[in-house]
Scaffold this motif. Structure first.
Motif, PDB file in Angstrom:
ATOM      1  N   TYR A  76      63.498 -13.316  39.427  1.00 52.31           N
ATOM      2  CA  TYR A  76      62.206 -13.753  39.959  1.00 52.31           C
ATOM      3  C   TYR A  76      61.117 -13.803  38.882  1.00 52.31           C
ATOM      4  O   TYR A  76      59.933 -13.750  39.194  1.00 52.31           O
ATOM      5  N   LYS A  77      61.525 -13.929  37.628  1.00 54.43           N
ATOM      6  CA  LYS A  77      60.582 -13.963  36.513  1.00 54.43           C
ATOM      7  C   LYS A  77      59.556 -15.077  36.690  1.00 54.43           C
ATOM      8  O   LYS A  77      59.889 -16.183  37.113  1.00 54.43           O
ATOM      9  N   GLN A  78      58.321 -14.791  36.374  1.00 55.28           N
ATOM     10  CA  GLN A  78      57.216 -15.750  36.438  1.00 55.28           C
ATOM     11  C   GLN A  78      57.120 -16.426  37.809  1.00 55.28           C
ATOM     12  O   GLN A  78      56.857 -17.622  37.923  1.00 55.28           O
ATOM     13  N   ASN A  79      57.342 -15.641  38.846  1.00 56.87           N
ATOM     14  CA  ASN A  79      57.218 -16.096  40.242  1.00 56.87           C
ATOM     15  C   ASN A  79      58.156 -17.243  40.596  1.00 56.87           C
ATOM     16  O   ASN A  79      57.880 -18.001  41.523  1.00 56.87           O
ATOM     17  N   GLN A  80      59.244 -17.401  39.870  1.00 55.11           N
ATOM     18  CA  GLN A  80      60.235 -18.419  40.207  1.00 55.11           C
ATOM     19  C   GLN A  80      61.304 -17.796  41.087  1.00 55.11           C
ATOM     20  O   GLN A  80      61.676 -16.641  40.882  1.00 55.11           O
ATOM     21  N   ASP A  81      61.813 -18.548  42.027  1.00 52.09           N
ATOM     22  CA  ASP A  81      62.863 -18.060  42.905  1.00 52.09           C
ATOM     23  C   ASP A  81      64.222 -18.433  42.321  1.00 52.09           C
ATOM     24  O   ASP A  81      64.834 -19.421  42.714  1.00 52.09           O
ATOM     25  N   GLY A  82      64.668 -17.643  41.364  1.00 55.37           N
ATOM     26  CA  GLY A  82      65.942 -17.898  40.706  1.00 55.37           C
ATOM     27  C   GLY A  82      67.143 -17.569  41.568  1.00 55.37           C
ATOM     28  O   GLY A  82      68.266 -17.921  41.229  1.00 55.37           O
ATOM     29  N   TYR A  83      66.914 -16.913  42.689  1.00 53.30           N
ATOM     30  CA  TYR A  83      68.014 -16.614  43.597  1.00 53.30           C
ATOM     31  C   TYR A  83      68.355 -17.848  44.427  1.00 53.30           C
ATOM     32  O   TYR A  83      69.508 -18.226  44.548  1.00 53.30           O
ATOM     33  N   THR A  84      67.334 -18.483  44.981  1.00 57.14           N
ATOM     34  CA  THR A  84      67.547 -19.691  45.771  1.00 57.14           C
ATOM     35  C   THR A  84      67.899 -20.875  44.881  1.00 57.14           C
ATOM     36  O   THR A  84      68.691 -21.727  45.253  1.00 57.14           O
ATOM     37  N   HIS A  85      67.300 -20.923  43.698  1.00 60.87           N
ATOM     38  CA  HIS A  85      67.521 -22.024  42.751  1.00 60.87           C
ATOM     39  C   HIS A  85      67.984 -21.452  41.407  1.00 60.87           C
ATOM     40  O   HIS A  85      67.237 -21.449  40.432  1.00 60.87           O
ATOM     41  N   PRO A  86      69.239 -20.985  41.351  1.00 64.99           N
ATOM     42  CA  PRO A  86      69.715 -20.335  40.124  1.00 64.99           C
ATOM     43  C   PRO A  86      69.764 -21.263  38.911  1.00 64.99           C
ATOM     44  O   PRO A  86      69.713 -20.797  37.779  1.00 64.99           O
ATOM     45  N   GLU A  87      69.841 -22.558  39.155  1.00 63.23           N
ATOM     46  CA  GLU A  87      69.905 -23.485  38.021  1.00 63.23           C
ATOM     47  C   GLU A  87      68.642 -23.433  37.166  1.00 63.23           C
ATOM     48  O   GLU A  87      68.680 -23.718  35.974  1.00 63.23           O
ATOM     49  N   LYS A  88      67.525 -23.036  37.741  1.00 63.42           N
ATOM     50  CA  LYS A  88      66.262 -22.976  37.001  1.00 63.42           C
ATOM     51  C   LYS A  88      66.152 -21.728  36.122  1.00 63.42           C
ATOM     52  O   LYS A  88      65.674 -21.806  35.003  1.00 63.42           O
ATOM     53  N   VAL A  89      66.570 -20.604  36.654  1.00 63.82           N
ATOM     54  CA  VAL A  89      66.319 -19.341  35.975  1.00 63.82           C
ATOM     55  C   VAL A  89      67.593 -18.661  35.489  1.00 63.82           C
ATOM     56  O   VAL A  89      67.676 -18.221  34.344  1.00 63.82           O
ATOM     57  N   VAL A  90      68.583 -18.561  36.341  1.00 64.82           N
ATOM     58  CA  VAL A  90      69.774 -17.774  36.038  1.00 64.82           C
ATOM     59  C   VAL A  90      70.755 -18.526  35.143  1.00 64.82           C
ATOM     60  O   VAL A  90      71.336 -17.946  34.223  1.00 64.82           O
ATOM     61  N   LYS A  91      70.945 -19.807  35.382  1.00 65.61           N
ATOM     62  CA  LYS A  91      71.922 -20.583  34.617  1.00 65.61           C
ATOM     63  C   LYS A  91      71.676 -20.512  33.107  1.00 65.61           C
ATOM     64  O   LYS A  91      72.624 -20.284  32.347  1.00 65.61           O
ATOM     65  N   PRO A  92      70.438 -20.677  32.637  1.00 62.54           N
ATOM     66  CA  PRO A  92      70.226 -20.562  31.186  1.00 62.54           C
ATOM     67  C   PRO A  92      70.620 -19.191  30.621  1.00 62.54           C
ATOM     68  O   PRO A  92      71.128 -19.099  29.508  1.00 62.54           O
ATOM     69  N   HIS A  93      70.415 -18.134  31.400  1.00 59.85           N
ATOM     70  CA  HIS A  93      70.821 -16.796  30.944  1.00 59.85           C
ATOM     71  C   HIS A  93      72.340 -16.679  30.859  1.00 59.85           C
ATOM     72  O   HIS A  93      72.866 -16.097  29.912  1.00 59.85           O
ATOM     73  N   ILE A  94      73.023 -17.229  31.848  1.00 57.25           N
ATOM     74  CA  ILE A  94      74.487 -17.181  31.847  1.00 57.25           C
ATOM     75  C   ILE A  94      75.044 -17.978  30.676  1.00 57.25           C
ATOM     76  O   ILE A  94      75.949 -17.522  29.977  1.00 57.25           O
ATOM     77  N   ILE A  95      74.471 -19.144  30.440  1.00 53.88           N
ATOM     78  CA  ILE A  95      74.917 -19.973  29.308  1.00 53.88           C
ATOM     79  C   ILE A  95      74.677 -19.239  27.991  1.00 53.88           C
ATOM     80  O   ILE A  95      75.556 -19.185  27.126  1.00 53.88           O
ATOM     81  N   ALA A  96      73.474 -18.646  27.848  1.00 54.99           N
ATOM     82  CA  ALA A  96      73.166 -17.937  26.611  1.00 54.99           C
ATOM     83  C   ALA A  96      74.065 -16.722  26.407  1.00 54.99           C
ATOM     84  O   ALA A  96      74.418 -16.386  25.279  1.00 54.99           O
ATOM     85  N   LEU A  97      74.466 -16.080  27.479  1.00 56.07           N
ATOM     86  CA  LEU A  97      75.293 -14.892  27.375  1.00 56.07           C
ATOM     87  C   LEU A  97      76.773 -15.204  27.178  1.00 56.07           C
ATOM     88  O   LEU A  97      77.434 -14.609  26.327  1.00 56.07           O
ATOM     89  N   LEU A  98      77.293 -16.175  27.927  1.00 51.46           N
ATOM     90  CA  LEU A  98      78.734 -16.393  27.948  1.00 51.46           C
ATOM     91  C   LEU A  98      79.208 -17.657  27.224  1.00 51.46           C
ATOM     92  O   LEU A  98      80.293 -17.675  26.664  1.00 51.46           O
ATOM     93  N   VAL A  99      78.422 -18.717  27.247  1.00 57.91           N
ATOM     94  CA  VAL A  99      78.869 -19.989  26.684  1.00 57.91           C
ATOM     95  C   VAL A  99      78.415 -20.158  25.243  1.00 57.91           C
ATOM     96  O   VAL A  99      79.187 -20.526  24.373  1.00 57.91           O
ATOM     97  N   ASP A 100      77.145 -19.882  24.995  1.00 52.47           N
ATOM     98  CA  ASP A 100      76.574 -20.086  23.663  1.00 52.47           C
ATOM     99  C   ASP A 100      75.821 -18.836  23.225  1.00 52.47           C
ATOM    100  O   ASP A 100      74.586 -18.838  23.145  1.00 52.47           O
ATOM    101  N   PRO A 101      76.544 -17.771  22.922  1.00 53.69           N
ATOM    102  CA  PRO A 101      75.886 -16.503  22.593  1.00 53.69           C
ATOM    103  C   PRO A 101      75.247 -16.430  21.212  1.00 53.69           C
ATOM    104  O   PRO A 101      74.716 -15.394  20.845  1.00 53.69           O
ATOM    105  N   SER A 102      75.281 -17.510  20.460  1.00 51.05           N
ATOM    106  CA  SER A 102      74.724 -17.468  19.106  1.00 51.05           C
ATOM    107  C   SER A 102      73.257 -17.448  19.098  1.00 51.05           C
ATOM    108  O   SER A 102      72.340 -17.196  19.313  1.00 51.05           O
TER     109      SER A 102
END
Length: 173
Positions: free
Chosen positions: A147-173
């Motif tokens: 819910y960072k910066q008042n965004q609803d990353g739970y309902t819309h994970p593509e906005k908030v959560v997806k970039p974190h998952i990509i940075a952690l698992l797909v492109d950790p560099s």
């Protein structure tokens, strides 16, 4: 453990936000209050175990308060657009005669206070396993990210959560 906890929290949150009737929610609230009473009995027990009478579990419970107010702020506009009139923000406005902006500021203050309590609690010695307490802390951290910066990353994970998952698992560099 976190996945199960999020699943349970989602069901409770959605039931209150979108699916329950007033009568059903009154019964549901009574059950939750009974459960909270049991937790308070446990927290009283925990206070007996702590060195200075202040329990780390209480501080971690503040992390749960943090989750609630962060969710209320981030989902307020969406819930309002769906026609929901019973939200944490609306209740605060009604009970204290405040504007939406004032209520949002208060909820942000409550979240900040909860984080301070959690951070203070983690620094205190405790007989409770840090492994257990860390899981509670991590749940609060996860909600803060979602819910960072008042965004609803739970309902819309593509906005908030997806970039974190990509940075952690797909492109950790």
């Amino acid at each position: 453990m976190i996945a199960k906890t999020i699943g349970i929290l989602s069901i409770v949150d959605d039931t209150y936000d979108a699916y329950g009737t007033i009568e059903e929610l009154a019964t549901y609230t009574n059950v939750i209050q009974s459960y909270k009473t049991l937790l308070h009995l446990y927290e009283d027990f925990e206070k007996e175990l702590s060195r200075d009478g202040r329990s780390n579990v209480v501080y971690y419970a503040k992390g749960c308060d943090n989750i609630r107010v962060i969710d209320d702020v981030a989902t307020y506009e969406v819930e309002k657009s769906r026609g929901q009139i019973v939200t944490g923000i609306e209740c605060y406005k009604r009970d204290y005669g405040k504007t939406t902006e004032e209520a949002m500021i208060k909820f942000h203050e409550m979240a900040e206070t909860a984080w301070k309590d959690v951070n203070e609690g983690i620094l205190r010695p405790t007989p409770v396993s840090m492994e257990f307490l860390t899981r509670i802390l991590n749940l609060a951290r996860l909600i803060d990210v979602i819910y960072k910066q008042n965004q609803d990353g739970y309902t819309h994970p593509e906005k908030v959560v997806k970039p974190h998952i990509i940075a952690l698992l797909v492109d950790p560099s």
